[in-house]
Design an enzyme around this catalytic site. Sequence first.
Site, mmCIF file in Angstrom:
data_model
loop_
_atom_site.group_PDB
_atom_site.id
_atom_site.type_symbol
_atom_site.label_atom_id
_atom_site.label_comp_id
_atom_site.label_asym_id
_atom_site.label_seq_id
_atom_site.Cartn_x
_atom_site.Cartn_y
_atom_site.Cartn_z
ATOM 1 N N ASP A 67 35.853 39.852 34.334
ATOM 2 C CA ASP A 67 36.260 38.453 34.454
ATOM 3 C C ASP A 67 36.232 37.732 33.112
ATOM 4 O O ASP A 67 35.721 38.259 32.113
ATOM 5 C CB ASP A 67 35.382 37.719 35.482
ATOM 6 C CG ASP A 67 33.900 38.023 35.313
ATOM 7 O OD1 ASP A 67 33.486 38.494 34.232
ATOM 8 O OD2 ASP A 67 33.140 37.777 36.269
ATOM 9 N N ASN A 136 24.313 33.853 44.735
ATOM 10 C CA ASN A 136 24.988 33.611 46.019
ATOM 11 C C ASN A 136 25.714 34.855 46.539
ATOM 12 O O ASN A 136 26.521 34.772 47.460
ATOM 13 C CB ASN A 136 25.968 32.438 45.886
ATOM 14 C CG ASN A 136 27.082 32.721 44.872
ATOM 15 O OD1 ASN A 136 27.148 33.812 44.301
ATOM 16 N ND2 ASN A 136 27.948 31.742 44.657
ATOM 17 N N HIS A 138 27.851 36.734 44.777
ATOM 18 C CA HIS A 138 29.180 37.006 44.201
ATOM 19 C C HIS A 138 29.160 38.263 43.344
ATOM 20 O O HIS A 138 28.125 38.674 42.829
ATOM 21 C CB HIS A 138 29.729 35.788 43.449
ATOM 22 C CG HIS A 138 29.130 35.512 42.112
ATOM 23 N ND1 HIS A 138 29.168 34.274 41.532
ATOM 24 C CD2 HIS A 138 28.479 36.296 41.211
ATOM 25 C CE1 HIS A 138 28.601 34.322 40.342
ATOM 26 N NE2 HIS A 138 28.163 35.533 40.129
ATOM 27 N N GLU A 143 33.567 34.548 44.672
ATOM 28 C CA GLU A 143 32.551 33.700 45.293
ATOM 29 C C GLU A 143 32.586 33.847 46.818
ATOM 30 O O GLU A 143 33.589 34.318 47.373
ATOM 31 C CB GLU A 143 32.835 32.225 44.927
ATOM 32 C CG GLU A 143 32.893 31.960 43.425
ATOM 33 C CD GLU A 143 31.512 31.871 42.787
ATOM 34 O OE1 GLU A 143 30.542 32.432 43.323
ATOM 35 O OE2 GLU A 143 31.412 31.217 41.729
HETATM 36 P P1 PGA Z 1 23.428 37.249 35.615
HETATM 37 O O1 PGA Z 1 24.739 36.987 36.470
HETATM 38 O O2 PGA Z 1 23.479 38.688 35.221
HETATM 39 O O3 PGA Z 1 23.544 36.332 34.439
HETATM 40 O O4 PGA Z 1 22.272 36.933 36.492
HETATM 41 C C1 PGA Z 1 25.128 37.934 37.380
HETATM 42 C C2 PGA Z 1 26.388 37.470 38.058
HETATM 43 O O5 PGA Z 1 26.543 36.247 38.205
HETATM 44 O O6 PGA Z 1 27.200 38.304 38.444
#
Ligand code: PGA
Length: 244
Positions: A67, A136, A138, A143
Amino acid sequence: MKIIHAKDYADMSRKAANIISAQVILKPDCILGLATGSTPIGAYQQLIKWYEKGDVDFAQVSTYNLDEYRGLSHDDPQSYHFFMRDNFFNHINIDLSRTHVPDGSNTDAAAACAEYDRMVAAAGYPDLQLLGIGNNGHIGFNEPDDHFSAGTHCVDLTESTIEANSRLFDNIDDVPRQAYTMGVQTIMYARMIVIAASGEKKAQAVRDMCFGPVTPSCPASILQLHTNCVVVADEAALSLCPEA
Ligand code: PGA
């Protein structure tokens, strides 16, 4: 799903890096799907150390990232292009022309996403996709929703993701509101998936991913249907799981 228990972040990082390095050793011209965020940084650091020792060679590896924020140039320090160079690519012998991240600088979302899908498909999809998981549930920037997404698309980030990512910006108002992300279907095309999680903030999402129903309200839950998915998580992230 296979769940690999790690003690803490360092142990999780080493175990994830071990799997990635085995992939590169077994298939030197493999395609790696890569992720940004705090979770994979330790694994990248470990891989850099093994590269420096001569244990792993990235010369023929190609990469496709999940992404990118919409509207950020490749040189913007907050962009995922920059993140990948800064945290990984600049420290190994990868050919930068073989590294790919969705083109956030192209604000024509339809064109940018279609082009990325075309490239990932032409490459034959990742041999191994590394993922983090959002608080959450994702994956990438897919999302929680009422359906699973297919190909690369432009998303409006949820407030919880904007807030979680604001720690990396000077001001929450600087966090972009939109991103391009590989879709869930594309992620599922990877021949192996390694999803890493660390810390108690991830515990509910990890529980929902591994033991909840398969539902787009927890996008990571679809990984239960993947035939070769490995969860590498530390004690805190596994603390709400029944078997943990
Ligand atoms: P993080 O994010 O590794 O910064 O916790 C993970 C994600 O949002 O996929």
